[in-house]
Design an enzyme around this catalytic site. Structure first.
Site, PDB file in Angstrom:
ATOM      1  N   CYS A  89      26.090  -8.958  21.176  1.00 28.33           N
ATOM      2  CA  CYS A  89      27.273  -9.687  21.641  1.00 28.33           C
ATOM      3  C   CYS A  89      28.127 -10.177  20.293  1.00 28.33           C
ATOM      4  CB  CYS A  89      26.742 -11.131  22.099  1.00 28.33           C
ATOM      5  SG  CYS A  89      28.286 -12.104  22.873  1.00 28.33           S
TER       6      CYS A  89
ATOM      7  N   CYS B 183       0.877  -1.218   0.197  1.00 26.56           N
ATOM      8  CA  CYS B 183       0.057   0.040   0.123  1.00 26.56           C
ATOM      9  C   CYS B 183       0.847   1.195   0.153  1.00 26.56           C
ATOM     10  CB  CYS B 183      -0.791   0.034   1.110  1.00 26.56           C
ATOM     11  SG  CYS B 183      -1.865   1.544   1.176  1.00 26.56           S
TER      12      CYS B 183
END
Length: 326
Positions: free
Chosen positions: A300, A21
């Site tokens: 990490c 859209c």
């Protein structure tokens, strides 16, 4: 028919993006500093005459709901817009986006010149590497017609209106600090030639540093950590914290746009992998509910995937605009 970006003596450039859209795509692109205008419309259809919304919704015209984006390349790069576009879509869904189904909602990027084509194809290739089943059209613009006035700036006039794009992305677009257009990924052959073996193994092959073996695990200096492959800024020392895990850890990315998340089910585990945006380098993993992290989030990261730029060297290295984030 399509228009040429002639604003400001021809300095402005244009690109056409289709991602479901057009209400949400238009609002997203207008959120980016440096975008001059965004116009909802219909592109690459079969007809040389302007279609109506109802005709496009029939799925028989070949047109895709598309947004014409006019931008100032002095303020934002085309690469930044295209990478942002990919964050808003599912590149493996050719049948539509979100709840919108049909060929008129297919994802695509349509360019009008070869310079733009090269940038779009380059970004698309990076995205293709990390998306199984990539189906996004990357084509020259054939035609474009602005949509009816009721579709222009729809979400601005109806803030609660339907949108398949997550609302947080609009805020990320408005606050974008790092432009990926400055950090192009070299080709595979060049990477294998210039990267140190341990850097290549981690960033390109998904290997993992041994815990506590990389000096960045205990680095406490002030500065930023950039992608070892492209130099794209990824993390600030302000977000780095001491962790018992044995790898460099950060509570947040320097800019939410610079990292990409992918599901990782290797080694019988279910984790979230973190990759760099422009370079598609494997960085490490991200975890939630970390008691050591100030935000509860733990990035990490393998030290071999990073390069540390001390604060005193940032301006000379081209990162002066980010010194306020350190």
């Amino acid at each position: 028919m399509q228009q040429c970006a002639k604003e400001d003596g021809g300095r402005m450039r244009e690109i056409y993006v289709a991602g479901g859209c057009f209400w949400g795509v238009e609002e997203l692109m207008r959120s980016v500093p440096g975008v001059v205008s965004a116009t909802a419309g219909y592109a690459n259809g079969f007809s040389s005459a302007a279609p109506s919304y109802a005709e496009v919704c029939s799925g028989r015209t070949g047109f895709a709901e598309t947004v014409r984006v006019v931008y100032d390349p002095g303020r934002v790069s085309l690469a930044a817009l295209v990478f942002l576009f990919f964050r808003a879509i599912d590149p493996a869904d050719g049948g539509g986006q979100g709840n919108d189904r049909g060929t008129q909602y297919r994802p695509g990027i349509y360019f009008t010149d070869e310079e733009s084509a090269a940038v779009v194809r380059g970004v698309a290739e990076v995205e293709r590497r990390r998306s199984a089943g990539f189906v996004v059209e990357v084509l020259p613009l054939r035609n474009f017609f602005p949509a009816e006035e009721m579709h222009q700036r729809f979400l601005e006039r109806h803030p609660g209106g339907y949108c398949h794009i997550r609302r947080e992305l609009f805020a990320e677009a408005r606050g974008m600090r790092v432009d990926p257009g400055r950090y192009e990924r070299p080709g595979d052959a060049e990477l294998s030639r210039v990267l140190a073996p341990e850097v290549f193994s981690v960033t390109q092959e998904g290997a993992t540093d041994l815990p506590w073996m990389h000096p960045y695990a205990e680095e406490s200096g002030r500065g930023i950590y950039v992608d070892a492959v492209t130099g794209e800024p990824l993390f600030s020392s302000a977000a780095k914290y001491a962790s018992a895990c044995g790898w460099p850890t950060f509570s947040e990315a320097l800019d939410p746009q610079v990292v990409v998340f992918r599901e990782d089910r290797s080694y019988g585990m279910r984790r979230t992998e973190v990759r760099s945006r422009a370079g598609d380098s494997h960085l490490g993993h991200v975890f939630s509910e970390d008691r050591e992290s100030p935000s509860g989030v733990r990035f990490c990261v393998n030290g071999s995937a990073l390069r540390f730029v001390p604060y005193a060297e940032m301006e000379a290295a081209g990162y002066g605009d980010l010194m306020d984030m350190v």
